[in-house]
Design an enzyme around this catalytic site. Structure first.
Site, PDB file in Angstrom:
ATOM      1  N   TYR A 145      46.529  46.076  35.009  1.00  0.00           N
ATOM      2  CA  TYR A 145      45.939  45.436  36.185  1.00  0.00           C
ATOM      3  C   TYR A 145      46.235  43.935  36.195  1.00  0.00           C
ATOM      4  CZ  TYR A 145      42.355  44.216  39.668  1.00  0.00           C
ATOM      5  OH  TYR A 145      41.694  43.745  40.777  1.00  0.00           O
ATOM      6  N   ASN A 174      34.342  38.402  40.727  1.00  0.00           N
ATOM      7  CA  ASN A 174      33.412  39.544  40.801  1.00  0.00           C
ATOM      8  C   ASN A 174      32.704  39.614  42.150  1.00  0.00           C
ATOM      9  OD1 ASN A 174      33.808  38.984  37.876  1.00  0.00           O
ATOM     10  ND2 ASN A 174      32.470  40.767  37.668  1.00  0.00           N
ATOM     11  N   GLY A 207      25.560  40.376  25.656  1.00  0.00           N
ATOM     12  CA  GLY A 207      25.026  39.970  26.951  1.00  0.00           C
ATOM     13  C   GLY A 207      25.164  38.493  27.245  1.00  0.00           C
TER      14      GLY A 207
END
Length: 319
Positions: A145, A174, A207
Site C-alpha cells: 500500500y 485517518n 496505546g
C-alpha cells in the site's frame, strides 16, 4: 450543462460520500467500483437518481468513458484488506493510476489522486509536512500500500511533466464516519463495533501511539476544493485533522460514549505500524481555505449511530 464526473472506488467509504456530495452540487456522477471493499449498499440511496450511474469495473484494466473530471480513489485502504492480496493492492495503485491517467490524457481533463499519509511511513518528522520524503520500509507487509501509493504519486507528476496533464494530489490522513466497513481493521470502526457489541476493545501496542482523526464530510470538502483550484495547483496537499489523540484516548472516548461496559485489552503492535501521525495542514489552509470543522466527539456520535443501525445487517451478512 452539468459536469460528468468519474469517481473510481465510488462505492467505498469515502467514495460514496464524495458521489453524494457531487450529485448534491449538480454534477452527473459515474461511480466505478469492483466491489472488493466497496458495496452497493453504500450507494443504494443514489441508485434512483437519474444523474447517477454505477459501473462494476476493476481499474487495473483500461476504462473507455467520456467524463469532465476524474477522482481516483480506487484501492483498499485498511491493512486487513490491502494485505489480503498485496500483489493486487500494488497493481490497483500502480496500474489503476496508469489507466486513469491515460484516460485523463486522452480526454484532457483534470484528475485527482487520493494518496495517503502512509507515504510518510513511520515518520521521523512530526507533524508531517508535504516536503518530507518519508520513512517507509519497501519490503514490509504494509509496503504494498505505502509504496504503491508512492509510485502512483510519481506517475501523476511524471504525467504532469511529460504530458502537461492537469493533476491534483492530496494525502489523506485517518478518516472516519458512517459507511466505514465494520471489519476493515481501522481503529475507529474496530473500537465502535467492539463497544456496541459489549466486547473487549483491543489496543495494539501500549496505546501511546498517536493519530489524528478527520470526519469524512470534512475530507470530501477538501477534495472538492482541491479539484476546483487553478491548474497550477498540483499538490501534494495534506488533508486531515491536525488535532492529535493517543489510541488509548480514543478507546476511552468510545467506551465513555457507548457505555456498554467494554474493557480495554492490549495486543502486540503490528510490524511497521507508525507511532505518530499528524498532518501539517498549512498548505490546505493557505491554498484551499480549508480546515476540519467536525470535532471528534461530534463525528464519533454520528459514526456510532450509523454502526448501531447497521449491526443487525452486518451480523446477517457475516452468517
Amino acid at each position: 450543462m452539468s459536469k460528468r464526473v468519474l469517481v473510481t472506488g465510488g462505492a467505498g467509504f469515502v467514495g460514496s460520500h464524495l458521489c453524494k456530495r457531487l450529485l448534491d452540487e449538480g454534477s452527473d456522477v459515474l461511480c466505478v467500483d469492483n466491489f472488493f471493499t466497496g458495496t452497493r449498499r453504500n450507494v443504494l440511496e443514489l441508485l434512483d437518481n437519474k444523474h447517477f450511474e454505477l459501473m462494476r469495473h476493476d481499474v487495473t484494466f483500461p476504462l473507455h468513458v467520456e467524463v469532465d473530471e476524474i477522482y481516483n480513489l480506487a484501492c483498499p485502504a485498511s491493512p486487513v484488506h490491502y494485505q489480503f492480496d498485496p500483489v493486487q493492492t500494488t497493481k490497483t495503485s500502480v496500474m489503476g493510476a496508469i489507466n486513469m491517467l491515460g484516460l485523463a490524457k486522452r480526454l484532457r481533463v483534470p484528475i485527482l489522486q487520493a494518496s495517503t499519509s502512509e507515504v510518510y511511513g513511520d515518520p521521523e518528522v512530526h507533524p508531517q509536512q508535504e516536503a518530507y520524503w518519508g520513512h517507509v520500509n519497501p519490503i514490509g507487509p504494509r509496503s504494498c500500500y505505502d509504496e504503491g501509493k508512492r509510485c502512483a504519486e510519481t506517475l501523476f507528476f511524471d504525467y504532469r511533466r511529460q504530458h502537461d496533464l492537469k493533476i491534483k494530489v492530496i494525502r489523506i490522513f485517518n478518516t472516519y464516519g458512517p459507511k466505514m466497513h465494520p471489519n476493515d481493521g481501522r481503529v475507529v470502526s474496530n473500537f465502535v463495533v467492539q463497544a456496541l457489541q459489549g466486547r473487549d476493545i483491543t489496543i495494539y501496542g501500549d496505546g501511546s501511539q498517536t493519530r489524528s482523526f478527520c470526519y469524512v464530510d470534512d475530507l470530501v470538502d477538501a477534495m472538492i476544493r482541491m479539484m476546483g483550484t487553478d491548474d497550477s495547483v498540483t499538490g501534494p496537499i495534506n488533508t486531515g485533522n491536525p488535532v492529535e489523540f493517543t489510541i488509548k484516548q480514543l478507546a476511552e472516548t468510545v467506551v465513555d460514549m457507548v457505555n456498554t461496559g467494554s474493557r480495554v485489552v492490549y495486543q502486540p503492535l503490528p510490524v511497521d505500524d507508525p507511532k505518530q501521525r499528524r498532518p501539517d495542514i498549512t498548505k490546505a489552509r493557505d491554498i484551499l481555505g480549508w480546515e476540519p470543522k467536525v470535532q471528534l466527539r461530534e463525528g464519533l456520535a454520528k459514526t456510532i449511530d450509523y454502526f448501531e443501525s447497521q449491526l443487525g445487517t452486518v451480523a446477517k451478512a457475516a452468517e
